[in-house]
Design a protein around this motif. Structure first.
Motif, PDB file in Angstrom:
ATOM      1  N   LYS A  40       0.829  -1.200   0.000  1.00  0.00           N
ATOM      2  CA  LYS A  40       0.000   0.000   0.000  1.00  0.00           C
ATOM      3  C   LYS A  40       0.864   1.250   0.000  1.00  0.00           C
ATOM      4  O   LYS A  40       0.576   2.219  -0.709  1.00  0.00           O
ATOM      5  CB  LYS A  40      -0.934   0.006   1.215  1.00  0.00           C
ATOM      6  N   ARG A  43       2.002   1.815  -3.462  1.00  0.00           N
ATOM      7  CA  ARG A  43       0.925   2.286  -4.333  1.00  0.00           C
ATOM      8  C   ARG A  43       0.635   3.762  -4.098  1.00  0.00           C
ATOM      9  O   ARG A  43       0.463   4.535  -5.056  1.00  0.00           O
ATOM     10  CB  ARG A  43      -0.343   1.460  -4.089  1.00  0.00           C
ATOM     11  N   GLU A 300      -9.300   1.992  -5.215  1.00  0.00           N
ATOM     12  CA  GLU A 300      -8.870   2.389  -3.869  1.00  0.00           C
ATOM     13  C   GLU A 300      -9.938   2.072  -2.829  1.00  0.00           C
ATOM     14  O   GLU A 300      -9.627   1.591  -1.735  1.00  0.00           O
ATOM     15  CB  GLU A 300      -8.545   3.885  -3.838  1.00  0.00           C
TER      16      GLU A 300
END
Length: 311
Positions: A40, A43, A300
């Motif tokens: 995460k 990202r 998301e």
């Protein structure tokens, strides 16, 4: 108050915090977020965010530096028996930032679950916390610790007590599509909800006003838990799941503690701050998700969804 600087540090950048940031973005002069999972963190960094990857060797130093320059901090991380994870590591930098006059506001995302069971009665911010589970006792302890830090340092601390959150990627439509929706019926049971966009509006208003104290974040319409499922099924044109009497339903320990709390939560203080809810009722929120075809959410939203909404 008009601000010339809003340097925001988000401690725990998940579903709720991301929507709060979206509301505050026009005011932001800088934004730093934290992430615990390496994938995460990567990202978010790839999307252009300044990210502190917790657990990395330089994370503590980066976190201390971010605290030192932040004007506003939004805390969105669950506590444990050991306490709030960020207070444990950041107490000294937080105190230093407050003493320097840099830190002007802290927002802590909590839960209306801290009120415990009111037998269906109305609670507001003056109602004493009466946590009925270990999880909500941890929340009350974390609330108290953040409030104490703010009191000692002279920094406003908003304790934002959130109702059940729904929105894109996290709603009855998703549960119906996945076949995981359960229509449990318990006479007299009332649940409280908030659309995540309105959660964002509330958090943004509290940050801009530097609100200090407790603030319930919920919509205008507590309701029995099965009604949103029935309405979503009607909009989808599918048969709703069969009714399950509460007495025969199977629950995880956490879910059972959730169902043991029955109350209607007042949002009068939130309304008094001038916050206009985009979705003052769950029906309005579900109608909009369906009409706009946003109920499945963005990638998301789906990544940040709680396990029961994972696709």
């Amino acid at each position: 108050m008009t601000r010339s600087r809003l340097d925001l540090l988000v401690l725990g950048y998940g579903y709720s915090a991301r929507h709060a940031v979206a509301e505050l973005r026009p005011d932001l002069t800088a934004l730093t977020v934290t992430a615990r999972a390496p994938a995460k963190a990567a990202r978010l960094a790839a999307n252009g965010l300044a990210v502190i990857a917790l657990g990395e060797p330089d994370a503590d130093a980066a976190l201390a530096a971010a605290v030192a320059r932040a004007s506003h901090i939004l805390v969105s991380a669950g506590p444990s028996a050991d306490g709030d994870p960020f207070l444990l590591c950041c107490a000294a930098p937080l105190a230093a930032a407050a003493a320097a006059g840099t830190l002007e506001w802290i927002g802590y995302l909590s839960t209306v679950g801290v009120y415990g069971d009111a037998a269906g009665g109305l609670v507001d911010e003056t109602t004493p916390a009466a946590p009925a589970s270990e999880r909500t006792r941890w929340r009350v302890a974390a609330e108290s610790a953040w409030a104490a830090l703010g009191h000692t340092a002279g920094v406003p601390v908003a304790l934002l007590r959130l109702a059940g959150i729904y929105g894109p990627g996290r709603n009855a439509f998703v549960a119906l599509e996945r076949g995981t929706a359960r229509r449990i019926v318990k006479p007299g049971q009332m649940f409280n909800r908030i659309h995540v966009a309105d959660l964002g509006r509330a958090a943004a208003a509290a940050a801009r006003l530097r609100f200090d104290g407790i603030l319930n974040v919920c919509d205008d319409q507590p309701s029995p838990p099965d009604l949103p499922i029935l309405h979503a099924a009607e909009l989808m044109g599918v048969a709703p799941p069969p009714a399950i009497p509460f007495e025969t339903a199977e629950f995880s320990p956490m879910a059972r503690s959730f169902w043991s709390e029955n109350k209607r939560v007042s949002n009068a203080r939130l309304r008094g701050l001038g916050v206009t809810l985009a979705h003052p009722t769950w029906r309005s929120g579900l109608d909009d998700l369906w009409r706009s075809d946003t109920w499945r959410g963005s990638p998301e939203d789906q990544d940040d969804a709680s396990p029961k909404f994972k696709r």
